[in-house]
Design a protein around this motif. Structure first.
Motif, PDB file in Angstrom:
ATOM      1  N   ARG A 346      11.839  -4.662  -3.883  1.00  0.00           N
ATOM      2  CA  ARG A 346      11.733  -3.186  -3.242  1.00  0.00           C
ATOM      3  C   ARG A 346      10.094  -3.063  -3.041  1.00  0.00           C
ATOM      4  NH1 ARG A 346      12.511   0.147   0.313  1.00  0.00           N
ATOM      5  NH2 ARG A 346      11.887   2.149  -0.312  1.00  0.00           N
ATOM      6  N   ARG A 347       9.421  -3.628  -4.302  1.00  0.00           N
ATOM      7  CA  ARG A 347       7.881  -3.284  -3.921  1.00  0.00           C
ATOM      8  C   ARG A 347       7.193  -4.251  -2.919  1.00  0.00           C
ATOM      9  NH1 ARG A 347       8.103  -3.399  -9.769  1.00  0.00           N
ATOM     10  NH2 ARG A 347       7.876  -5.572  -9.678  1.00  0.00           N
ATOM     11  N   SER A 348       7.755  -5.491  -2.687  1.00  0.00           N
ATOM     12  CA  SER A 348       7.429  -6.356  -1.655  1.00  0.00           C
ATOM     13  C   SER A 348       7.633  -5.738  -0.256  1.00  0.00           C
ATOM     14  CB  SER A 348       8.153  -7.850  -1.785  1.00  0.00           C
ATOM     15  OG  SER A 348       7.918  -8.597  -0.505  1.00  0.00           O
ATOM     16  N   ASP A 349       8.890  -5.448  -0.091  1.00  0.00           N
ATOM     17  CA  ASP A 349       9.242  -4.662   0.966  1.00  0.00           C
ATOM     18  C   ASP A 349       8.595  -3.364   1.562  1.00  0.00           C
ATOM     19  OD1 ASP A 349      11.169  -6.632   1.273  1.00  0.00           O
ATOM     20  OD2 ASP A 349      12.898  -5.361   0.891  1.00  0.00           O
ATOM     21  N   THR A 350       8.072  -2.553   0.388  1.00  0.00           N
ATOM     22  CA  THR A 350       7.410  -1.354   0.611  1.00  0.00           C
ATOM     23  C   THR A 350       5.981  -1.940   1.197  1.00  0.00           C
ATOM     24  OG1 THR A 350       8.831  -0.073  -1.165  1.00  0.00           O
ATOM     25  CG2 THR A 350       6.431   0.685  -0.405  1.00  0.00           C
ATOM     26  N   ALA A 351       5.407  -2.680   0.399  1.00  0.00           N
ATOM     27  CA  ALA A 351       3.962  -3.238   1.096  1.00  0.00           C
ATOM     28  C   ALA A 351       3.970  -3.507   2.518  1.00  0.00           C
ATOM     29  CB  ALA A 351       3.534  -4.250   0.058  1.00  0.00           C
ATOM     30  N   ALA A 352       5.157  -4.145   2.815  1.00  0.00           N
ATOM     31  CA  ALA A 352       5.220  -4.499   4.276  1.00  0.00           C
ATOM     32  C   ALA A 352       5.470  -3.575   5.296  1.00  0.00           C
ATOM     33  CB  ALA A 352       6.362  -5.647   4.296  1.00  0.00           C
ATOM     34  N   GLU A 353       6.203  -2.638   4.744  1.00  0.00           N
ATOM     35  CA  GLU A 353       6.577  -1.314   5.731  1.00  0.00           C
ATOM     36  C   GLU A 353       5.280  -0.472   5.678  1.00  0.00           C
ATOM     37  OE1 GLU A 353       9.544   0.673   3.304  1.00  0.00           O
ATOM     38  OE2 GLU A 353      11.094  -0.828   3.944  1.00  0.00           O
ATOM     39  N   ARG A 354       4.259  -0.266   4.479  1.00  0.00           N
ATOM     40  CA  ARG A 354       3.162   0.378   4.856  1.00  0.00           C
ATOM     41  C   ARG A 354       2.235  -0.346   5.707  1.00  0.00           C
ATOM     42  NH1 ARG A 354       2.243   1.429  -1.636  1.00  0.00           N
ATOM     43  NH2 ARG A 354       3.731   3.129  -1.800  1.00  0.00           N
ATOM     44  N   ARG A 355       2.223  -1.744   5.726  1.00  0.00           N
ATOM     45  CA  ARG A 355       1.445  -2.571   6.678  1.00  0.00           C
ATOM     46  C   ARG A 355       1.683  -2.233   8.043  1.00  0.00           C
ATOM     47  NH1 ARG A 355       1.553  -6.473   2.596  1.00  0.00           N
ATOM     48  NH2 ARG A 355       3.418  -7.777   3.476  1.00  0.00           N
ATOM     49  N   THR A 356       3.213  -2.241   8.398  1.00  0.00           N
ATOM     50  CA  THR A 356       3.665  -2.061   9.696  1.00  0.00           C
ATOM     51  C   THR A 356       3.422  -0.483  10.255  1.00  0.00           C
ATOM     52  OG1 THR A 356       5.491  -3.218   9.196  1.00  0.00           O
ATOM     53  CG2 THR A 356       5.959  -1.884  11.106  1.00  0.00           C
ATOM     54  N   ILE A 357       3.459   0.302   9.439  1.00  0.00           N
ATOM     55  CA  ILE A 357       3.314   1.910   9.609  1.00  0.00           C
ATOM     56  C   ILE A 357       1.637   1.865  10.056  1.00  0.00           C
ATOM     57  CG2 ILE A 357       2.980   4.159   9.070  1.00  0.00           C
ATOM     58  CD1 ILE A 357       5.438   3.498   7.450  1.00  0.00           C
ATOM     59  N   ALA A 358       0.847   1.175   9.216  1.00  0.00           N
ATOM     60  CA  ALA A 358      -0.570   1.113   9.399  1.00  0.00           C
ATOM     61  C   ALA A 358      -1.162   0.662  10.676  1.00  0.00           C
ATOM     62  CB  ALA A 358      -1.153   0.306   8.112  1.00  0.00           C
ATOM     63  N   HIS A 359      -0.322  -0.660  11.080  1.00  0.00           N
ATOM     64  CA  HIS A 359      -0.507  -1.251  12.177  1.00  0.00           C
ATOM     65  C   HIS A 359      -0.201  -0.560  13.483  1.00  0.00           C
ATOM     66  CE1 HIS A 359      -1.099  -4.490  14.897  1.00  0.00           C
ATOM     67  NE2 HIS A 359       0.151  -4.617  15.499  1.00  0.00           N
ATOM     68  N   LEU A 360       0.814   0.526  13.410  1.00  0.00           N
ATOM     69  CA  LEU A 360       0.993   1.414  14.535  1.00  0.00           C
ATOM     70  C   LEU A 360       0.255   2.419  14.602  1.00  0.00           C
ATOM     71  CD1 LEU A 360       5.152   1.886  13.939  1.00  0.00           C
ATOM     72  CD2 LEU A 360       4.007   0.668  15.699  1.00  0.00           C
ATOM     73  N   ILE A 361      -0.382   2.692  13.601  1.00  0.00           N
ATOM     74  CA  ILE A 361      -1.394   3.681  13.565  1.00  0.00           C
ATOM     75  C   ILE A 361      -2.608   3.275  14.338  1.00  0.00           C
ATOM     76  CG2 ILE A 361      -2.982   5.394  12.394  1.00  0.00           C
ATOM     77  CD1 ILE A 361      -0.973   5.960  10.532  1.00  0.00           C
ATOM     78  N   GLU A 362      -2.815   1.965  13.855  1.00  0.00           N
ATOM     79  CA  GLU A 362      -4.188   1.066  14.587  1.00  0.00           C
ATOM     80  C   GLU A 362      -4.210   1.042  15.916  1.00  0.00           C
ATOM     81  OE1 GLU A 362      -6.566  -3.046  13.636  1.00  0.00           O
ATOM     82  OE2 GLU A 362      -4.511  -2.640  12.817  1.00  0.00           O
ATOM     83  N   ILE A 363      -2.839   0.664  16.288  1.00  0.00           N
ATOM     84  CA  ILE A 363      -2.535   0.489  18.075  1.00  0.00           C
ATOM     85  C   ILE A 363      -2.929   1.872  18.542  1.00  0.00           C
ATOM     86  CG2 ILE A 363      -0.701   0.448  19.660  1.00  0.00           C
ATOM     87  CD1 ILE A 363       0.602  -1.476  17.826  1.00  0.00           C
ATOM     88  N   ALA A 364      -2.520   2.961  17.900  1.00  0.00           N
ATOM     89  CA  ALA A 364      -2.863   4.278  18.547  1.00  0.00           C
ATOM     90  C   ALA A 364      -4.365   4.488  18.557  1.00  0.00           C
ATOM     91  CB  ALA A 364      -2.053   5.474  17.792  1.00  0.00           C
TER      92      ALA A 364
END
Length: 428
Positions: A346-364
């Motif tokens: 769960r902790r591993s997946d949560t960190a990966a999800e946060r990185r994905t969301i941060a990448h979407l914000i970075e694209i914007a």
């Protein structure tokens, strides 16, 4: 949703293990048993009764067989774990000795005043064989003995005789000797000796095998046996001195794949329960431990039994029962391990999800000031990232946030395209 499913699966696994632990047979050992009227059948039933009382967590399952060859075949094929075997009857190649159950002498009973003093003197004569369930096996014993002494098998005729016919056959000189295979003492062998003596009105005698040790090296299903003076309780004494003959043994035999601890425990239990078994069946009187140093290639001593006889190891079954008192600890550890693994995942997946969301914000953020080429690269990057989100890279509580971040990036790219005079984003 994925974690819910994994949690259910893990709980199901723990439940299944617990169910098997508490409700399934704890240890099942299959053992051959003979015809219902046989002494070995009574022995096996008595043995199972004693073991059930002593070790309720261990189940001994009797497997009926028709005869001794069938018992050997059942062990050879792996259909049973233990079998009653006579050493000269088709011994299984995968069998190892747990215990010697009975030792039976191979006796050639000679009528009074017989001129036969060695096996070769049987050439051209007839040998009587006692009628019974093992007459076929005993006839093969005669073949083995004749072959060892180079006596042509066809030169010796055989007569299968019931006890009622034995006296007349001896009296009328139809047989020169009677082959009997059995234990020394009250029983069929002593009865046959008495009948042969009565037929001639004088005590019969026994043929000696002074080279029994050499014979057994060539035929390892047999062994040498010394019969003490006056063992047959005849008058005059028979034998009149210690007499050497051949013998076969009945053995409790295990497959060679049986764990040493299990084999040793069965042997220990059998030897220590001999008194209780005697109360159930006289067949237990002959139980003895095998020689752990015996090098016989036929049915060697099981290493687990040899270890017990040499070292007196603790009973596996007692240890096995103790395992059930610690079983709850094992299940608890299993559940804790599962929870720890779930937490790490769960902790591993949560960190990966946060990185994905941060990448979407970075694209914007990059799209706000991007040129035409860079904007198209960002649009491709957004498309791939959204694809990963849809395919499960982001799930559970993080999915709405990721969806919002993706929509925001799409809106920024569309707005920047309009500023640059290009078409709106169409990769949704």
């Amino acid at each position: 949703m994925r974690y819910f499913v994994l949690s259910v699966l893990l709980l199901g696994l723990v439940g299944a293990v617990a169910g098997v632990y508490y409700w399934s047979p704890k240890y099942v050992i299959r053992i051959t048993t003979g015809p219902q009227s046989g002494s070995m059948d009574r022995f096996v039933n008595g043995f199972i009764g004693v073991m059930k009382t002593k070790y309720p967590r261990v189940t001994f399952m009797p497997v009926p067989v028709q005869d001794l060859p069938s018992s050997s075949a059942a062990l050879e094929s792996g259909n049973v774990d233990l079998a009653i075997i006579r050493t000269d009857v088709s011994p299984p190649t995968n069998g190892q000795t747990i215990a010697i159950l009975r030792r039976e002498a191979v006796l050639f009973i000679l009528p009074a005043k017989s001129s036969i003093d060695a096996v070769p003197r049987l050439t051209g004569k007839a040998v009587g064989i006692l009628q019974g369930p093992l007459q076929a096996e005993n006839e093969k014993v005669l073949d083995t003995v004749l072959s060892y002494y180079n006596v042509p098998l066809k030169s010796v005729s055989r007569m299968i005789l019931a006890p009622a016919d034995l006296e007349k056959a001896v009296h009328d000189n139809k047989v020169a000797a009677v082959l009997a295979v059995g234990k020394i003492g009250p029983g069929p062998v002593a009865d046959a000796f008495g009948i042969v003596s009565k037929a001639r009105g004088a005590a019969a005698s026994l043929l000696s095998f002074d080279d029994a040790d050499t014979f057994s090296k060539s035929n390892p299903g047999f062994e040498s046996l010394d019969i003490p003076k006056a063992a047959l309780r005849a008058r005059p004494e028979v034998p009149d001195d210690t007499l050497t003959t051949l013998a076969v043994t009945y053995r409790l035999v295990a497959r060679d794949s049986m764990l040493n601890a299990v084999a040793g425990a069965i042997g220990q239990s059998l030897f220590t329960a001999r008194g209780k078994l005697l109360a159930t069946t006289p067949a237990a009187a002959g139980i003895e431990a095998p020689d752990p140093d015996d090098q016989n290639p036929i049915l060697p001593v099981h290493p687990g039994v040899a270890a017990y006889l040499n070292d007196g190891e603790n009973s596996f079954f007692e240890d096995f029962q103790n395992y059930f008192y610690t079983g709850g600890i094992i299940l608890s550890l299993l559940a804790s391990l599962g929870a720890m693994i779930m937490g790490l995942l769960r902790r591993s997946d949560t960190a990966a999800e946060r990185r994905t969301i941060a990448h979407l914000i970075e694209i914007a953020e990059k799209a706000r000031h991007a040129g035409p080429e860079e904007l198209e690269d960002l649009a491709d990057d957004l498309h791939q990232t959204v694809t990963d989100v849809v395919q499960g890279k982001v799930g559970g509580e993080s999915f709405p946030t990721a969806n919002l971040a993706a929509q925001h990036a799409r809106n920024v790219i569309d707005a920047r395209r309009r500023q640059l005079g290009g078409p709106a984003y169409a990769s949704a």
